[in-house]
Design a protein around this motif. Structure first.
Motif, PDB file in Angstrom:
ATOM      1  N   ASN A  17       0.831  -1.211   0.000  1.00  0.00           N
ATOM      2  CA  ASN A  17       0.000   0.000   0.000  1.00  0.00           C
ATOM      3  C   ASN A  17       0.863   1.258   0.000  1.00  0.00           C
ATOM      4  O   ASN A  17       0.496   2.267  -0.608  1.00  0.00           O
ATOM      5  N   ASP A  18       2.006   1.196   0.694  1.00  0.00           N
ATOM      6  CA  ASP A  18       2.924   2.339   0.682  1.00  0.00           C
ATOM      7  C   ASP A  18       3.568   2.507  -0.694  1.00  0.00           C
ATOM      8  O   ASP A  18       3.772   3.633  -1.152  1.00  0.00           O
ATOM      9  N   VAL A  61       2.779  10.301  -9.830  1.00  0.00           N
ATOM     10  CA  VAL A  61       1.886  10.622 -10.947  1.00  0.00           C
ATOM     11  C   VAL A  61       1.226  11.981 -10.723  1.00  0.00           C
ATOM     12  O   VAL A  61       1.150  12.809 -11.634  1.00  0.00           O
ATOM     13  N   GLU A  62       0.767  12.220  -9.497  1.00  0.00           N
ATOM     14  CA  GLU A  62       0.133  13.502  -9.161  1.00  0.00           C
ATOM     15  C   GLU A  62       1.083  14.681  -9.369  1.00  0.00           C
ATOM     16  O   GLU A  62       0.687  15.726  -9.868  1.00  0.00           O
ATOM     17  N   LYS A  63       2.327  14.504  -8.971  1.00  0.00           N
ATOM     18  CA  LYS A  63       3.324  15.579  -9.067  1.00  0.00           C
ATOM     19  C   LYS A  63       3.801  15.790 -10.495  1.00  0.00           C
ATOM     20  O   LYS A  63       4.421  16.794 -10.792  1.00  0.00           O
ATOM     21  N   ASP A  64       3.533  14.817 -11.372  1.00  0.00           N
ATOM     22  CA  ASP A  64       3.955  14.899 -12.767  1.00  0.00           C
ATOM     23  C   ASP A  64       5.442  15.255 -12.861  1.00  0.00           C
ATOM     24  O   ASP A  64       5.829  16.217 -13.515  1.00  0.00           O
ATOM     25  N   TYR A 113       2.150   1.698  -3.521  1.00  0.00           N
ATOM     26  CA  TYR A 113       1.071   2.270  -4.332  1.00  0.00           C
ATOM     27  C   TYR A 113       0.935   3.769  -4.087  1.00  0.00           C
ATOM     28  O   TYR A 113       0.802   4.559  -5.032  1.00  0.00           O
ATOM     29  N   SER A 114       0.988   4.179  -2.811  1.00  0.00           N
ATOM     30  CA  SER A 114       0.820   5.609  -2.518  1.00  0.00           C
ATOM     31  C   SER A 114       1.995   6.428  -3.055  1.00  0.00           C
ATOM     32  O   SER A 114       1.810   7.569  -3.498  1.00  0.00           O
ATOM     33  N   ILE A 172       3.751   5.708  -5.792  1.00  0.00           N
ATOM     34  CA  ILE A 172       3.531   5.798  -7.245  1.00  0.00           C
ATOM     35  C   ILE A 172       2.450   6.841  -7.539  1.00  0.00           C
ATOM     36  O   ILE A 172       2.592   7.661  -8.455  1.00  0.00           O
ATOM     37  N   SER A 173       1.387   6.830  -6.752  1.00  0.00           N
ATOM     38  CA  SER A 173       0.314   7.811  -6.934  1.00  0.00           C
ATOM     39  C   SER A 173       0.826   9.238  -6.759  1.00  0.00           C
ATOM     40  O   SER A 173       0.473  10.128  -7.535  1.00  0.00           O
ATOM     41  N   LYS A 174       1.664   9.452  -5.754  1.00  0.00           N
ATOM     42  CA  LYS A 174       2.254  10.778  -5.533  1.00  0.00           C
ATOM     43  C   LYS A 174       3.097  11.210  -6.727  1.00  0.00           C
ATOM     44  O   LYS A 174       3.051  12.365  -7.145  1.00  0.00           O
ATOM     45  N   TRP A 190       6.125  12.268   0.054  1.00  0.00           N
ATOM     46  CA  TRP A 190       5.632  10.930   0.424  1.00  0.00           C
ATOM     47  C   TRP A 190       6.464  10.352   1.558  1.00  0.00           C
ATOM     48  O   TRP A 190       7.673  10.535   1.608  1.00  0.00           O
TER      49      TRP A 190
END
Length: 131
Positions: free
Chosen positions: A36-37, A46-49, A39-40, A42-44, A107
């Motif tokens: 889960n960490d 992507v969000e930060k581009d 995943y989070s 990777i999500s960060k 993160w």
């Protein structure tokens, strides 16, 4: 959870044999990060581009003896057997520097080793009942 890595192997042994065998002195340290960490993180990213190299890991590494003790806390009655077989990596610490990931992405891992072990125990128990 990959069944042939150290964490599920130790958990399976603890469940089925009521013991965990530690090679050498158990001083080899590894970094265990919860999926889960990952995943989070990777999500960060992507969000930060943003681009770059971002290491993802736990805040600290854990020795094999400490890992077995944490498993035993979650599965009472488990014996820890140390030193019957040698470990050529005794004393080696596998560290992950996540400082750049913290700074650049904002993160940090949220799931500590005890919670991760608890989640892994549930996954191994489920895998054992699915056989």
């Amino acid at each position: 959870i990959r069944q042939w890595t150290v964490l599920p192997i130790m958990i399976k042994s603890a469940i089925l044999n009521k013991s965990i065998e530690i090679f050498g002195e158990g001083s080899r340290s590894m970094n265990f990060v919860h999926s889960n960490d990952v995943y989070s993180a990777i999500s960060k990213a992507v969000e930060k581009d943003t681009t770059g190299v971002f290491h993802v890991g736990a805040k600290r590494s854990v020795s094999m003896i400490e890992l077995s003790e944490i498993i035993a806390q979650h599965l009472p009655g488990v014996n820890i057997i140390k030193g019957k077989k040698s470990d050529s990596k005794d004393g080696v610490k596998f560290e992950v520097d996540i400082s750049n990931t913290i700074e650049q992405l904002g993160w940090e891992p949220l799931i500590d080793i005890s919670q991760g072990v608890s989640d892994a125990i549930l996954a191994v128990k489920k895998a054992l009942t699915d056989i």
